[in-house]
Design a protein around this motif. Structure first.
Motif, PDB file in Angstrom:
ATOM      1  N   ILE A   1       9.271   7.577  -9.306  1.00  0.00           N
ATOM      2  CA  ILE A   1      10.118   7.817  -8.138  1.00  0.00           C
ATOM      3  C   ILE A   1      11.421   7.013  -8.208  1.00  0.00           C
ATOM      4  O   ILE A   1      12.447   7.468  -7.723  1.00  0.00           O
TER       5      ILE A   1
ATOM      6  N   ILE B   1       0.827  10.396  -0.395  1.00  0.00           N
ATOM      7  CA  ILE B   1       0.943   9.217  -1.271  1.00  0.00           C
ATOM      8  C   ILE B   1      -0.239   8.306  -0.960  1.00  0.00           C
ATOM      9  O   ILE B   1      -0.449   7.931   0.195  1.00  0.00           O
TER      10      ILE B   1
ATOM     11  N   GLU C   1       0.815   3.112  -5.189  1.00  0.00           N
ATOM     12  CA  GLU C   1       2.027   2.952  -6.002  1.00  0.00           C
ATOM     13  C   GLU C   1       1.707   2.037  -7.172  1.00  0.00           C
ATOM     14  O   GLU C   1       0.759   1.223  -7.101  1.00  0.00           O
TER      15      GLU C   1
ATOM     16  N   ARG D   1       8.906   2.530 -10.741  1.00  0.00           N
ATOM     17  CA  ARG D   1       7.899   2.605  -9.678  1.00  0.00           C
ATOM     18  C   ARG D   1       7.359   4.025  -9.639  1.00  0.00           C
ATOM     19  O   ARG D   1       8.132   4.995  -9.612  1.00  0.00           O
TER      20      ARG D   1
ATOM     21  N   LEU E   1       4.410   6.805  -7.930  1.00  0.00           N
ATOM     22  CA  LEU E   1       3.554   7.074  -6.765  1.00  0.00           C
ATOM     23  C   LEU E   1       2.319   7.836  -7.207  1.00  0.00           C
ATOM     24  O   LEU E   1       2.390   8.672  -8.108  1.00  0.00           O
TER      25      LEU E   1
ATOM     26  N   SER F   1       5.497   5.350   3.613  1.00  0.00           N
ATOM     27  CA  SER F   1       6.674   6.162   3.252  1.00  0.00           C
ATOM     28  C   SER F   1       6.806   7.303   4.235  1.00  0.00           C
ATOM     29  O   SER F   1       5.824   8.006   4.509  1.00  0.00           O
TER      30      SER F   1
ATOM     31  N   ASP G   1      10.913   3.760   3.016  1.00  0.00           N
ATOM     32  CA  ASP G   1       9.658   3.015   2.800  1.00  0.00           C
ATOM     33  C   ASP G   1       9.732   1.738   3.622  1.00  0.00           C
ATOM     34  O   ASP G   1      10.765   1.061   3.622  1.00  0.00           O
TER      35      ASP G   1
ATOM     36  N   TYR H   1      -0.140   3.210   2.056  1.00  0.00           N
ATOM     37  CA  TYR H   1      -0.908   2.888   0.840  1.00  0.00           C
ATOM     38  C   TYR H   1      -0.722   1.415   0.458  1.00  0.00           C
ATOM     39  O   TYR H   1       0.289   0.801   0.832  1.00  0.00           O
TER      40      TYR H   1
END
Ligand SMILES: O=C(O)C(=O)C[C@]1(C(=O)O)C=C[C@@H](O)C=C1
Length: 366
Positions: free
Chosen positions: A134, A156, A159, A254, A256, A274, A329, A359
């Motif tokens: 992402i 999601i 991460e 990063r 997801l 998010s 986020d 998450y």
């Protein structure tokens, strides 16, 4: 090596497992994925079908042998990733595959031709999770994946931050000065801007870093290299001409993790949430939206704006403006009242609001 899933392999006509629909899904998988995979899928699908029949009144012997679901059935295997199939874009050796393995260490990875296919693989129960890059600390946001998050209905659920260390790869008898062209994923090429400029090579974008390595090896190219991982060099038997060629040693991507169902947000560890929202046009609208977080002391970690694809221009008293979606986020769990209140407040004036997922934050950089 696993067969890469491509568009035609995913039929949207097959739906979540029910004893009736699983035969349809099995047929799709049988034609596209390796036999070994199919057998694993058959086992998994038949297990799910079995579960869905728990409690049904039946006198045949199959029903009598069924055991009730336990907590371990619901949570056990997902902890270490065993029994989970994770779809990613690329071929074996791609960074996305490493991200999948970091999130679910014993998972089975499912290579896909495009990001869109990885989403569809989860939606159609061919895979349990999809992994999606992402943003990157050097290259910035991967815009297409923001758009896909909204277009699809996946949630999601996690991460992963991965330290990305690029290598310059070539066939064994090729020297660095022989290279006229270098292939890689556009993000990887952007992350190695300085090195590639110094080498004066032509850059060519391909679907993924490992795919670039595979292409160079398969075609035994003498004037073309690939930017990819040291793992890809091993898999495709290429020589590492240079290591750590990214513009900065701290190169972090990063990723997801996406699933069909959201996870239950907790407060036992740091969580991130998010969201995506849109606002009416007008002075101070975005300021007002962001204030719902600042007045509750909620830290924002990322903000991204994307044009609304279906109606990019809004008409405001004869003036036309771009209409935006704001992806945001923030560091809080949806189990937290503070976060719930912030979103309730935002909903009072946002023209659209969707929670993409709540998450656990990844605090271990690998
Ligand atoms: O091509 C790969 O290996 C990928 O996993 C994709 C990807 C990306 O899309 O950003 C992932 C990590 C790196 O930042 C470079 C490429």
């Amino acid at each position: 090596m696993a067969t890469k899933l491509h568009g035609a392999s995913i039929s949207s006509s097959c739906h979540p497992p029910s004893p009736k629909s699983s035969s349809c899904k099995i047929k799709v998988i049988t034609t596209r994925v390796s036999i070994q995979r199919t057998n694993q899928s058959l086992r998994r699908i038949s297990k799910i079908s079995c579960c869905s029949e728990v409690g049904a009144a039946s006198t045949n012997s199959r029903s009598q042998n069924k055991r009730p679901l336990t907590t371990t059935d619901l949570t056990g295997s997902f902890k270490d990733g065993s029994g989970i199939r994770v779809a990613y874009q690329g071929v074996s050796g791609a960074y996305s595959e490493s991200a999948a393995e970091k999130a679910y260490p014993n998972c089975e990875t499912v290579p896909c031709e495009q990001f869109d296919i990885a989403f569809q693989a989860v939606e159609n129960w061919i895979a349990d999770r999809a992994v999606l890059p992402i943003e990157n600390s050097l290259g910035g946001s991967i815009h297409r994946n923001y758009d896909l998050l909204l277009r699809h209905r996946l949630h999601i659920v996690g991460e992963v931050q991965l330290s990305v260390r690029h290598c310059l790869l070539a066939n064994h008898d090729v020297k660095i000065e022989d290279l006229k062209r270098v292939l890689s994923h556009p993000q990887a090429l952007a992350q190695c801007e300085h090195t590639l400029t110094r080498l004066k090579v032509v850059r060519e974008a391909v679907d993924d870093t490992a795919g670039a390595a595979q292409f160079v090896a398969q075609h035994k190219l003498k004037d073309t290299g690939a930017v990819a991982s040291v793992g890809a060099a091993r898999i495709y038997d290429l020589n590492v001409l240079a290591q750590d060629i990214q513009d900065d040693s701290d190169n972090i991507t990063r990723f997801l993790m996406l699933a069909r169902d959201p996870i239950i947000p907790g407060t036992d560890r740091p969580f991130k949430t998010s969201i995506v929202f849109s606002l009416d046009e007008g002075p101070g609208m975005l300021y007002k939206a962001l204030a719902v977080f600042s007045m509750r002391d909620i830290n924002l970690t990322k903000m991204e704006s994307r044009p609304q694809r279906k109606r990019p221009l809004v008409n405001n008293d004869g003036l036309k403006h771009f209409d935006y979606l704001f992806y945001c986020d923030f560091e809080a769990s949806m189990a937290d009242y503070n976060a719930q209140n912030a979103l309730k407040h935002l909903k009072e004036f946002a023209t659209f609001l969707r929670v993409l997922g709540s998450y656990p934050m990844d605090i271990n950089l690998v």
